[in-house]
Design a protein around this motif. Sequence first.
Motif, PDB file in Angstrom:
ATOM      1  N   ALA B  47      10.961  24.280 -28.304  1.00 24.82           N
ATOM      2  CA  ALA B  47      10.573  22.939 -28.754  1.00 24.82           C
ATOM      3  C   ALA B  47       9.703  22.258 -27.696  1.00 24.82           C
ATOM      4  O   ALA B  47       8.662  21.658 -28.009  1.00 24.82           O
ATOM      5  N   ILE B  48      10.095  22.371 -26.426  1.00 26.88           N
ATOM      6  CA  ILE B  48       9.312  21.763 -25.342  1.00 26.88           C
ATOM      7  C   ILE B  48       7.915  22.376 -25.290  1.00 26.88           C
ATOM      8  O   ILE B  48       6.914  21.690 -25.108  1.00 26.88           O
ATOM      9  N   SER B  49       7.851  23.691 -25.492  1.00 24.88           N
ATOM     10  CA  SER B  49       6.572  24.383 -25.458  1.00 24.88           C
ATOM     11  C   SER B  49       5.621  23.822 -26.523  1.00 24.88           C
ATOM     12  O   SER B  49       4.443  23.560 -26.249  1.00 24.88           O
ATOM     13  N   GLU B  50       6.143  23.618 -27.723  1.00 27.44           N
ATOM     14  CA  GLU B  50       5.312  23.078 -28.810  1.00 27.44           C
ATOM     15  C   GLU B  50       4.859  21.650 -28.498  1.00 27.44           C
ATOM     16  O   GLU B  50       3.702  21.298 -28.713  1.00 27.44           O
ATOM     17  N   SER B 105      -4.623  25.541 -35.590  1.00 24.47           N
ATOM     18  CA  SER B 105      -3.382  26.212 -35.190  1.00 24.47           C
ATOM     19  C   SER B 105      -2.574  26.519 -36.449  1.00 24.47           C
ATOM     20  O   SER B 105      -3.017  26.276 -37.565  1.00 24.47           O
ATOM     21  N   LEU B 106      -1.364  27.043 -36.258  1.00 20.21           N
ATOM     22  CA  LEU B 106      -0.544  27.399 -37.415  1.00 20.21           C
ATOM     23  C   LEU B 106       0.022  26.174 -38.126  1.00 20.21           C
ATOM     24  O   LEU B 106       0.518  26.263 -39.241  1.00 20.21           O
ATOM     25  N   GLY B 107      -0.023  25.022 -37.467  1.00 19.40           N
ATOM     26  CA  GLY B 107       0.471  23.802 -38.100  1.00 19.40           C
ATOM     27  C   GLY B 107       1.973  23.749 -38.270  1.00 19.40           C
ATOM     28  O   GLY B 107       2.501  23.123 -39.183  1.00 19.40           O
ATOM     29  N   LEU B 108       2.684  24.435 -37.361  1.00 15.09           N
ATOM     30  CA  LEU B 108       4.146  24.448 -37.467  1.00 15.09           C
ATOM     31  C   LEU B 108       4.795  23.653 -36.348  1.00 15.09           C
ATOM     32  O   LEU B 108       6.013  23.500 -36.305  1.00 15.09           O
ATOM     33  N   GLY B 109       3.988  23.144 -35.424  1.00 13.11           N
ATOM     34  CA  GLY B 109       4.509  22.479 -34.235  1.00 13.11           C
ATOM     35  C   GLY B 109       5.517  21.377 -34.517  1.00 13.11           C
ATOM     36  O   GLY B 109       6.715  21.548 -34.295  1.00 13.11           O
ATOM     37  N   LEU B 110       5.053  20.250 -35.056  1.00 17.10           N
ATOM     38  CA  LEU B 110       5.950  19.108 -35.245  1.00 17.10           C
ATOM     39  C   LEU B 110       7.071  19.374 -36.252  1.00 17.10           C
ATOM     40  O   LEU B 110       8.238  19.141 -35.936  1.00 17.10           O
ATOM     41  N   PRO B 111       6.753  19.861 -37.470  1.00 20.23           N
ATOM     42  CA  PRO B 111       7.865  20.132 -38.391  1.00 20.23           C
ATOM     43  C   PRO B 111       8.816  21.188 -37.838  1.00 20.23           C
ATOM     44  O   PRO B 111      10.034  21.120 -38.061  1.00 20.23           O
ATOM     45  N   GLY B 112       8.279  22.153 -37.095  1.00 17.34           N
ATOM     46  CA  GLY B 112       9.117  23.186 -36.494  1.00 17.34           C
ATOM     47  C   GLY B 112      10.041  22.615 -35.439  1.00 17.34           C
ATOM     48  O   GLY B 112      11.229  22.951 -35.382  1.00 17.34           O
ATOM     49  N   VAL B 113       9.505  21.717 -34.607  1.00 17.16           N
ATOM     50  CA  VAL B 113      10.326  21.093 -33.567  1.00 17.16           C
ATOM     51  C   VAL B 113      11.453  20.289 -34.219  1.00 17.16           C
ATOM     52  O   VAL B 113      12.593  20.292 -33.760  1.00 17.16           O
ATOM     53  N   ARG B 114      11.142  19.640 -35.318  1.00 13.38           N
ATOM     54  CA  ARG B 114      12.191  18.875 -36.016  1.00 13.38           C
ATOM     55  C   ARG B 114      13.304  19.801 -36.500  1.00 13.38           C
ATOM     56  O   ARG B 114      14.477  19.455 -36.444  1.00 13.38           O
ATOM     57  N   MET B 117      15.505  20.990 -33.320  1.00 16.99           N
ATOM     58  CA  MET B 117      16.337  20.033 -32.601  1.00 16.99           C
ATOM     59  C   MET B 117      17.265  19.282 -33.551  1.00 16.99           C
ATOM     60  O   MET B 117      17.110  19.330 -34.763  1.00 16.99           O
ATOM     61  N   ASP B 118      18.252  18.539 -32.973  1.00 19.62           N
ATOM     62  CA  ASP B 118      19.194  17.789 -33.807  1.00 19.62           C
ATOM     63  C   ASP B 118      18.639  16.426 -34.206  1.00 19.62           C
ATOM     64  O   ASP B 118      18.917  15.929 -35.290  1.00 19.62           O
ATOM     65  N   GLU B 119      17.921  15.796 -33.294  1.00 18.22           N
ATOM     66  CA  GLU B 119      17.360  14.476 -33.593  1.00 18.22           C
ATOM     67  C   GLU B 119      15.875  14.488 -33.268  1.00 18.22           C
ATOM     68  O   GLU B 119      15.453  15.114 -32.298  1.00 18.22           O
ATOM     69  N   PHE B 120      15.125  13.783 -34.064  1.00 19.63           N
ATOM     70  CA  PHE B 120      13.672  13.798 -33.912  1.00 19.63           C
ATOM     71  C   PHE B 120      13.127  12.419 -34.230  1.00 19.63           C
ATOM     72  O   PHE B 120      13.459  11.828 -35.244  1.00 19.63           O
ATOM     73  N   ASP B 121      12.315  11.903 -33.336  1.00 20.77           N
ATOM     74  CA  ASP B 121      11.711  10.603 -33.588  1.00 20.77           C
ATOM     75  C   ASP B 121      10.270  10.628 -33.088  1.00 20.77           C
ATOM     76  O   ASP B 121       9.993  11.145 -32.011  1.00 20.77           O
ATOM     77  N   VAL B 132       6.946  11.464 -28.769  1.00 19.66           N
ATOM     78  CA  VAL B 132       7.932  12.188 -29.565  1.00 19.66           C
ATOM     79  C   VAL B 132       9.211  12.270 -28.743  1.00 19.66           C
ATOM     80  O   VAL B 132       9.179  12.649 -27.571  1.00 19.66           O
ATOM     81  N   THR B 133      10.327  11.877 -29.330  1.00 19.51           N
ATOM     82  CA  THR B 133      11.620  11.973 -28.649  1.00 19.51           C
ATOM     83  C   THR B 133      12.527  12.887 -29.463  1.00 19.51           C
ATOM     84  O   THR B 133      12.715  12.666 -30.652  1.00 19.51           O
ATOM     85  N   VAL B 134      13.029  13.921 -28.810  1.00 14.02           N
ATOM     86  CA  VAL B 134      13.931  14.840 -29.513  1.00 14.02           C
ATOM     87  C   VAL B 134      15.200  15.043 -28.702  1.00 14.02           C
ATOM     88  O   VAL B 134      15.204  14.886 -27.480  1.00 14.02           O
ATOM     89  N   ARG B 135      16.267  15.391 -29.417  1.00 15.27           N
ATOM     90  CA  ARG B 135      17.540  15.630 -28.736  1.00 15.27           C
ATOM     91  C   ARG B 135      18.244  16.836 -29.313  1.00 15.27           C
ATOM     92  O   ARG B 135      18.119  17.126 -30.498  1.00 15.27           O
ATOM     93  N   LYS B 136      18.966  17.493 -28.427  1.00 18.32           N
ATOM     94  CA  LYS B 136      19.822  18.590 -28.855  1.00 18.32           C
ATOM     95  C   LYS B 136      21.192  18.334 -28.246  1.00 18.32           C
ATOM     96  O   LYS B 136      21.316  18.128 -27.039  1.00 18.32           O
TER      97      LYS B 136
END
Lengths: 129, 139
Positions: B47-50, B105-114, B117-121, B132-136
């Motif tokens: 997720a961090i990589s994306e 790109s493949l266009g999977l970055g943001l939806p994939g990160v969501r 992870m458990d939380e996505f904002d 972008v703030t995400v939590r696990k």
Amino acid sequence: MQVPILKQGPYLIATVQSALTDDDLKQLRDTLVDQISQVRARGVIVDVTALDVIDSFATRTLRDVAHMIRLRGAETVIVGIQPEVAFSMVKLGLTLEGVATTLDLEEGLRYLQRSGKRKVQEHEGRPHR
Amino acid sequence: MKGALIADELRVSIDSDSDIVSARQKGRELAAQCGFPSTELAVVATAISELARNIVRYAVRGEIVLRLIDNHGGKRGVEVIAADDGPGIPDLTLAMQDGYSTSGSLGLGLPGVRRLMDEFDIVSEFGKGTTVTVRKWKR
């Protein structure tokens, strides 16, 4: 970080040793596509056992490698994707469709040997004009 | 999204390819300190990589902030904030769709990160930047 590429028989084996940047990945792609003709390799193995992350860019580049090598007339196998890496890839929505993968290097070599034999059989089985 | 910081935060400035690698390695180390199992470490690192790549690709430079957090109920987790002051995302709904990309790109970055992870904002203002703030959370 350069990826060492060894020639073993008719195959090229690229063994990734540590994390790769986007530029490293692009360089690996270009080197493999280039070397395939220099050494007249029939197959390429990319060993990614050491990679702890295969993200969207890495997936796309590996897929490009396989497709470019195929256009050059050889086969590619990606070997050693770790279980947690496979898990993350699937969750992210990444696939390596149309790209051969095997558990490890040994299986990868076996795959290339089999696919080489198939090609020979197909060739010999073709009716002569 | 609430959570208390339980350790020093780690800041990684992102402005090149190699920063993507170091951000995800630091994130993995932090999540390992928190006791995440290896599958989840790979998830957090991916997720961090994306998120870091989005910064390099769309905003040129920005920052990844990594934090260990607590939900006040004894649950621990890792929070990743990816912030840039780049061009912003004109259409967030589109950007959150699988396969949508303005960069080839493949266009999977943001939806994939969501999905990872458990939380996505996400907050993005056109012309001002994106955060972008995400939590696990550790199970």
